[in-house]
Write a protein that holds these residues in place. Structure first.
Motif, PDB file in Angstrom:
ATOM      1  N   TRP A   1       1.613  -4.304  -6.854  1.00  0.00           N
ATOM      2  CA  TRP A   1       0.162  -4.339  -6.302  1.00  0.00           C
ATOM      3  C   TRP A   1       0.190  -5.060  -5.091  1.00  0.00           C
ATOM      4  N   ALA A   2       0.810  -5.947  -4.826  1.00  0.00           N
ATOM      5  CA  ALA A   2       1.089  -6.748  -3.649  1.00  0.00           C
ATOM      6  C   ALA A   2       1.606  -5.876  -2.631  1.00  0.00           C
ATOM      7  N   GLU A   3       2.631  -5.198  -2.918  1.00  0.00           N
ATOM      8  CA  GLU A   3       3.593  -4.592  -1.805  1.00  0.00           C
ATOM      9  C   GLU A   3       2.676  -3.426  -1.299  1.00  0.00           C
ATOM     10  N   HIS A   4       1.788  -2.715  -2.142  1.00  0.00           N
ATOM     11  CA  HIS A   4       1.199  -1.440  -1.830  1.00  0.00           C
ATOM     12  C   HIS A   4      -0.365  -1.652  -1.806  1.00  0.00           C
ATOM     13  N   SER A   5      -0.757  -1.618  -0.582  1.00  0.00           N
ATOM     14  CA  SER A   5      -2.414  -1.479  -0.194  1.00  0.00           C
ATOM     15  C   SER A   5      -2.991  -0.257  -0.646  1.00  0.00           C
ATOM     16  N   ILE A   6      -4.468  -0.249  -0.853  1.00  0.00           N
ATOM     17  CA  ILE A   6      -5.052   0.876  -0.877  1.00  0.00           C
ATOM     18  C   ILE A   6      -4.680   1.879   0.036  1.00  0.00           C
TER      19      ILE A   6
ATOM     20  N   ASP B   1      -2.116   2.143   1.718  1.00  0.00           N
ATOM     21  CA  ASP B   1      -0.794   2.468   1.725  1.00  0.00           C
ATOM     22  C   ASP B   1      -0.727   3.803   0.501  1.00  0.00           C
TER      23      ASP B   1
ATOM     24  N   LYS C   1      -9.423  -4.388  -7.946  1.00  0.00           N
ATOM     25  CA  LYS C   1      -9.655  -4.386  -6.416  1.00  0.00           C
ATOM     26  C   LYS C   1     -10.942  -5.220  -6.115  1.00  0.00           C
TER      27      LYS C   1
ATOM     28  N   ASP D   1      -8.204  -5.192   0.090  1.00  0.00           N
ATOM     29  CA  ASP D   1      -7.356  -3.724   0.330  1.00  0.00           C
ATOM     30  C   ASP D   1      -6.261  -3.722  -0.866  1.00  0.00           C
ATOM     31  N   HIS D   2      -6.061  -4.431  -1.779  1.00  0.00           N
ATOM     32  CA  HIS D   2      -5.073  -4.432  -2.637  1.00  0.00           C
ATOM     33  C   HIS D   2      -5.705  -4.844  -3.904  1.00  0.00           C
ATOM     34  N   TYR D   3      -5.195  -4.034  -5.066  1.00  0.00           N
ATOM     35  CA  TYR D   3      -5.343  -4.327  -6.750  1.00  0.00           C
ATOM     36  C   TYR D   3      -4.690  -5.609  -6.856  1.00  0.00           C
ATOM     37  N   GLU D   4      -5.455  -6.293  -7.628  1.00  0.00           N
ATOM     38  CA  GLU D   4      -4.899  -7.596  -8.238  1.00  0.00           C
ATOM     39  C   GLU D   4      -4.757  -7.510  -9.795  1.00  0.00           C
TER      40      GLU D   4
END
Length: 770
Positions: A99-104, A106, A127, A132-135
């Protein structure tokens, strides 16, 4: 040892096109199903799951609603069922670091294939507003966020709760109970986009929107007419039933714009002739109909049936049945006599001789089944077309006797059961009254939004919260660009899922993903191991028992998710006395409530434990009783309206590839149609290509011709010369959904018209990417 399946970035120039196959299944079907399973699951896990799939003490396949025979084989599954199990049960997990590596943004750039192949979801993610990222978040925090948002709405009708057909009976009943206790009937589901037309037509004419046959009726039938469906890809186990019918002397007629391998010849891999022999020729007659021509064909056959009766009175129609059980025959006679033969030929694109042959087969058969799927239901006049199916069956008494009846084929595992459990925005007052008596609250009575109306309500800002119990709505629904823009306009989106899909990247201002157990997995709650149940396409209800440990320890079942969400949302409602925790602790508690609310489910907990389950009552099938406005089956008058195709235009249908289940893409191949390594193709008849000045392999843009100013286009697609009906074209779902206007819907059911989209095909405006 298991491994993550490879995901290649395939350039569209790599697409390989070969000739379409002449037969389905056989040894290749076994290899294409078992090789990925063993490679991705490991031998032991594969054996455990495949030998439990569709067995009486095992779990129900999630890939379709095809019924199970009473006497089951050791391998009671098809190629796509094995792929669905492999896809779900693969122990590869999405790590928290993902989730840190891939934004929405992306994720938006990834294909459905890539998203699905990343592995199982195991941790709730959120999110936040402006992010722009899930956590990753805890389960407690996830439910708190959702409950607070729901309670902040100005009205419960500002929320919409979607359901996929993979949801079990127990979870579906609890879900609709929560939604109605919250205060809305906004319960759209996947039926809105597939068999809603069936329910509307059959509910009006015979009083039940479900199949009027049992599984064994196939092998007792004299004639089976297969309309608008491709069993070889969408429900391959049906081919075994068709093969059994053929062996018992039945004739089979396939009516479809495209020749489909499974309806040509079937090589049953469980029989010697399917391994070393030629297999079984399935269709005795192939009627290659023009898109939208089915209603005209049915009326033309009915006209011939009535003419045959006039020529030999008392020998063709079932007069005793018609007199006792139907109304409307005389008005129908008068209407059908006026059907224009030239208009029929124009609408169907076939010859008089082909219609005569089909009519002769129908008249000669004592027991007839007509079976259909979305090739019928997704047209502007779909409801009237299905009424014509019922008309034709009623003329010769082909409802309510062995080997005969109406057989809509559901393409989703428990979509029929979900509707039975109350997942519908228009449930009857009788159901709501029963819910009120059982749970002592007053459910809302105003009808809610369906899938299409829900998208429009989002566009208008009337729906601010959207939740999906499974599914992939933004990919599955029509008018992709408009639907995605509407979804992004919501305040919050929530999805209960096993794997990633496009809808996880098209989200509201806030978004959550709640990971859930798969159907393959063992479900243990406070009272011990649990099981769920489903209803198949012939109204049989049976248990489904997970077989392997969950891929992660903290996954929650759908029942548990709904239970905890209800507690977090309705904790301040002192007027409600619903014990949500009891539902999670013991699913029998849910089934006991269902037994007192839903007709046909008496002694549910006891009867569903039978190895064969139980069959729901069905008036037309069981006793020739019809719960309609007239108290009898209704023969109806329906005005023919064929789809106009201006010169230089084509009618396009969306369809699935062989390596696909709904919006889930298992691979980039479509073996039976000769396509490998890609999906961005449009199938067009060679004669139409010549007329349009196009050539096989050319790059084209496909534009929708519609009444508004919105540009709907598939760009840079490859033309594939294919033996589809003249004037017709085809492209893959869900990619081609962008071409289907949101306002193009079936009359009477509001189902997207995905099988007759007027399009313009022109040379691509830009060269193919190198």
């Amino acid at each position: 040892m298991t491994e993550k399946p490879p995901v290649d970035d395939v350039n569209d120039d790599d697409i390989e096109v070969g000739p379409p196959r002449e037969w389905a299944a056989g040894v290749p079907g076994v290899l294409h199903s078992m090789e990925p399973a063993i490679k991705q699951l490991g031998l032991a896990r594969t054996v455990k799951l495949m030998t439990s799939l569709n067995q009486k003490d095992g779990f129900d396949c999630m890939s379709c609603a095809w019924p199970d025979p009473n006497h089951r084989k050791v391998a009671e599954f098809c190629e796509n069922g094995a792929k669905a199990v492999t896809w779900e049960a693969n122990p590869v997990l999405v790590p928290d670091a993902f989730w840190a590596e891939h934004s929405i943004d992306d994720l938006l750039d990834k294909s459905e294939y890539w998203l699905g192949m990343q592995g199982r979801l195991t941790t709730p993610v959120h999110k936040p507003l402006g992010a722009d990222h899930y956590e990753p978040v805890s389960w407690e925090r996830a439910f708190e966020i959702i409950g607070d948002k729901l309670n902040s709405l100005d009205s419960p009708d500002e929320a919409s709760f979607y359901t996929s057909g993979r949801t079990s009976n127990e979870a579906a009943f609890e879900y609709q109970l929560f939604v109605r206790a919250f205060g809305t009937n906004n319960l759209p589901d996947c039926s809105n986009m597939c068999h809603e037309s069936t329910g509307a037509a059959m509910g009006e004419t015979v009083g039940v929107g479900k199949s009027t046959i049992a599984y064994d009726d196939f092998e007792q039938s004299d004639l089976i007419i297969v309309l608008g469906q491709n069993p070889g890809t969408n429900h391959p186990r049906m081919l075994t039933a068709l093969e059994d019918a053929k062996r018992n002397g039945a004739s089979i007629v396939a009516v479809n714009p495209l020749p489909e391998a499974g309806l040509r010849r079937y090589k049953n891999p469980q029989l010697p002739r399917g391994v070393v022999g030629r297999g079984t020729n399935i269709a005795d007659q192939f009627v290659q109909i023009r898109l939208g021509g089915d209603m005209a064909l049915l009326q033309a056959v009915a006209k011939r049936v009535l003419a045959a009766e006039d020529a030999a009175p008392g020998t063709v129609l079932d007069h005793a049945f018609l007199a006792e059980h139907t109304v409307g025959l005389e008005a129908f006679r008068e209407h059908i006599a006026r059907v224009d033969d030239d208009e029929v030929l124009l609408a169907t694109g076939i010859t008089t001789a082909e219609i005569d042959e089909l009519a002769e087969r129908y008249i000669a058969a004592e027991r007839v089944i007509i079976t259909w799927a979305m090739g019928i239901t997704q047209h502007r006049k779909a409801v009237d077309t299905i009424k014509e199916i019922i008309n034709l069956l009623l003329l010769r008494g082909n409802i309510g006797r062995p080997g005969a009846g109406a057989s809509p084929i559901r393409g989703h595992s428990n979509v029929q059961g979900d509707r039975t459990m109350g997942i519908w925005e228009q449930m009857s007052d009788q159901f709501l009254d029963a819910l009120q008596r059982e749970f002592r609250f007053d459910p809302p009575r105003e009808h809610g939004v369906d899938a299409l109306k829900g998208i429009k309500a989002m566009q208008e800002g009337r729906i601010k919260f959207w939740m999906g119990m499974g599914g992939n709505l933004v990919a599955a629904i029509s008018d992709t660009q408009l639907a995605e823009a509407a979804m992004r306009g919501t305040d919050m989106t929530v999805q209960v899922s096993t794997k990633l899909n496009r809808s996880h990247a098209v989200v509201g201002a806030e978004a959550l993903i709640l990971p859930t157990l798969g159907r393959t997995e063992i479900d243990v709650q406070k009272s011990g191991p649990q099981f769920v149940s489903v209803e198949d396409t012939v109204c049989s209800v049976h248990g489904s028992h997970g077989q392997v440990p969950p891929v992660a320890p903290d996954l929650l079942s759908e029942v548990a998710i709904v239970s905890r969400l209800a507690q977090a949302t309705l904790r301040h409602r002192d007027d409600l006395e619903i014990d949500w925790q009891a539902f999670e602790d013991d699913y029998d508690t849910l089934r006991d409530h269902i037994s007192r609310v839903v007709p046909g489910f008496e002694r549910y907990s006891e009867r569903v434990r039978s190895r064969d389950g139980f069959v729901l009552p069905n008036g037309p099938r069981d006793s020739r009783t019809f719960d309609t406005a007239a108290g009898k089956a209704m023969i109806t008058v329906n005005e023919l309206e064929h789809v106009e195709r201006p010169a230089g235009r084509l009618l396009l249908q969306t369809l699935r590839s062989h390596d696909q289940y709904n919006t889930t893409i298992y691979s980039l191949n479509d073996r039976y149609r000769g396509i490998k390594k890609g999906r961005e193709v449009v199938f067009i008849n060679p004669d139409d290509l010549a007329e349009l000045g196009l050539v096989d392999g050319q790059r084209v843009d496909v534009f929708t011709e519609w009444t508004d100013d919105v540009e709907r286009v598939l760009r840079d697609y490859r033309v594939v010369a294919y033996p589809t009906a003249r004037g017709c074209a085809a492209a893959y779902f869900p990619e081609a959904n962008v071409l289907v206007p949101l306002d193009s819907a079936s009359i009477g059911s509001n189902t997207p018209v995905s099988k007759a989209v007027l399009v313009r095909v022109v040379p691509a405006a830009v060269p193919a990417t190198v």
